[in-house]
Design an enzyme around this catalytic site. Sequence first.
Site, mmCIF file in Angstrom:
data_model
loop_
_atom_site.group_PDB
_atom_site.id
_atom_site.type_symbol
_atom_site.label_atom_id
_atom_site.label_comp_id
_atom_site.label_asym_id
_atom_site.label_seq_id
_atom_site.Cartn_x
_atom_site.Cartn_y
_atom_site.Cartn_z
ATOM 1 N N ASN A 85 -67.890 43.774 -12.318
ATOM 2 C CA ASN A 85 -67.710 43.833 -10.518
ATOM 3 C C ASN A 85 -66.333 43.546 -10.131
ATOM 4 O O ASN A 85 -66.837 42.602 -9.211
ATOM 5 C CB ASN A 85 -69.197 43.574 -9.825
ATOM 6 C CG ASN A 85 -68.864 44.239 -8.363
ATOM 7 O OD1 ASN A 85 -69.092 45.746 -9.029
ATOM 8 N ND2 ASN A 85 -69.350 43.911 -7.695
ATOM 9 N N GLY A 137 -71.581 51.799 -3.839
ATOM 10 C CA GLY A 137 -72.897 51.029 -5.231
ATOM 11 C C GLY A 137 -72.972 52.064 -4.909
ATOM 12 O O GLY A 137 -74.061 52.341 -6.084
ATOM 13 N N ALA A 138 -71.944 53.326 -6.218
ATOM 14 C CA ALA A 138 -72.115 53.869 -7.016
ATOM 15 C C ALA A 138 -72.374 53.558 -8.470
ATOM 16 O O ALA A 138 -74.009 53.677 -8.495
ATOM 17 C CB ALA A 138 -71.139 54.858 -7.813
ATOM 18 N N GLY A 174 -72.007 53.374 2.670
ATOM 19 C CA GLY A 174 -72.540 52.234 2.841
ATOM 20 C C GLY A 174 -73.409 52.361 1.699
ATOM 21 O O GLY A 174 -73.737 53.278 1.022
#
Length: 310
Positions: free
Chosen positions: A157, A247-248, A292
């Site tokens: 990330n 967020g995928a 979101g």
Amino acid sequence: MLIDFVPTVSGVSLAEAPGFLKAPGGAPANVAIAIARLGGKAAFVGKLGDDEFGHMLAGILKENGVVADGITFDQGARTALAFVTLRADGEREFMFYRNPSADMLLKPEELNLELIRSAKVFHYGSISLIVEPCRSAHLKAMEVAKDAGCLLSYDPNLRLPLWPSAEEARKQILSIWEKADLIKVSDDELKFLTENDKVDDAAALSLWHPNLKLLLVTLGEHGSRYYTKNFHGSVDAFHVKTVDTTGAGDSFVGSLLSKIVDDQSILEDEARLRTVLTYSNACGAITTTKKGAIPALPNDEDVLALIRGA
């Protein structure tokens, strides 16, 4: 876990945004909620500010069925904030407020070790490696999880604005690489870590290590690729109207972990793994259809409906 402030209109810079909406976020928290929403059991370990935003975030975890026994609150530091803008192409730009934020101040002695030992999978990122004392807490948690027999799952990330330099980011992300059993990287992270613009099998396999059970490369609208000791391949994406990609990847990895937690033999059976990754691709796709991360994370019915309709 932190709060993303997202512009009320898409396709503008942060300076041009007329206003912002609060959106709870932070990759490991997103993964925990993704798992809980699909019927799995998840807990979150981390530190929040002892402030309105910190208690709001802890409340959101609990509301979504995530065990919050691993959360501590810092009385001297605020909950982290990030301003995230969605460019016209749907990609994101970040500006962070953390100097230091509470999450950076988690100490090894504040970890709920019993909670970590009780897990079957321990999932983490790389942002917690940037500064002390959080870095030591992260390494301690990994060590305790490994000793307890947990599957270690790593999604770096990458958020370059948070690191002192690109070189330091690459070095620290790779410093714990060999410990993970399962690693998920995006195509951009693959390019960054290999210092190579190619996203192909050779580039991915250059990141392979002997203890790894599964390496995943997510390719956005082009689906995902998977690599194990014995086989590799790709799984197509689902095409949806993308509003926000936030967020995928977390939805993708959370759904995968929820499917393999009780049966890791899936990682050695290509046909079953492909079925699970099709499901995970569907989860990732659905998550891009709303603004979101957490509000957009799907439940099982949503995912099966998308797969049936494809």
